[in-house]
Design a protein around this motif. Sequence first.
Motif, PDB file in Angstrom:
ATOM      1  N   ARG A 162      26.511  52.150  29.039  1.00  0.00           N
ATOM      2  CA  ARG A 162      26.181  53.574  29.130  1.00  0.00           C
ATOM      3  C   ARG A 162      26.369  54.291  27.798  1.00  0.00           C
ATOM      4  O   ARG A 162      25.674  55.263  27.513  1.00  0.00           O
ATOM      5  N   GLN A 163      27.334  53.814  26.992  1.00  0.00           N
ATOM      6  CA  GLN A 163      27.542  54.435  25.685  1.00  0.00           C
ATOM      7  C   GLN A 163      26.465  54.018  24.693  1.00  0.00           C
ATOM      8  O   GLN A 163      26.235  54.696  23.713  1.00  0.00           O
ATOM      9  N   ILE A 205      30.629  50.517  30.942  1.00  0.00           N
ATOM     10  CA  ILE A 205      30.942  51.618  30.020  1.00  0.00           C
ATOM     11  C   ILE A 205      30.237  51.404  28.678  1.00  0.00           C
ATOM     12  O   ILE A 205      29.653  52.334  28.126  1.00  0.00           O
ATOM     13  N   GLN A 206      30.296  50.166  28.158  1.00  0.00           N
ATOM     14  CA  GLN A 206      29.609  49.852  26.885  1.00  0.00           C
ATOM     15  C   GLN A 206      28.115  50.086  27.016  1.00  0.00           C
ATOM     16  O   GLN A 206      27.469  50.610  26.105  1.00  0.00           O
ATOM     17  N   TRP A 258      27.898  44.032  23.702  1.00  0.00           N
ATOM     18  CA  TRP A 258      28.564  44.719  24.809  1.00  0.00           C
ATOM     19  C   TRP A 258      29.511  43.779  25.536  1.00  0.00           C
ATOM     20  O   TRP A 258      30.642  44.134  25.839  1.00  0.00           O
TER      21      TRP A 258
END
Length: 129
Positions: A127-128, A124-125, A71
């Motif tokens: 949460r994805q 963002i990484q 990440w």
Amino acid sequence: MAAPMGVILAVALALLFMVTHDSEPHPVVGGIAIAITMVWVCTGLAWALIVDRDTVRGATKNPEQSVESVWFDRAASGAFSDTLLTTGLGTAAIVFARIDISATVALSAVILIAMASCAVRYVIQQRQG
């Protein structure tokens, strides 16, 4: 082992400060402040240099292969591109608008952009997944 070494290193830095800055009105107070402030940094440095990962329970065997490392690598890569883009566009805008900005302000803005971009991209990484 890391904590005593950190304290010793912080005291050594404080003594160095006291010896080289004799024009201060209260060098002992400055030395104590330096020692108190630097003890955490020096202890962290000593721990990073001395402690073996095999002796820490629950430590990841290969931290560079962890999900969090992937990440961060992706976030840092994207943040670098963002920083180049915004710095280039910002520089062009400043030149064409003939705005005079000090180097301190400009470089501070670049650092803030890089840190903010990396933080946002990391979240963002994360949460994805």
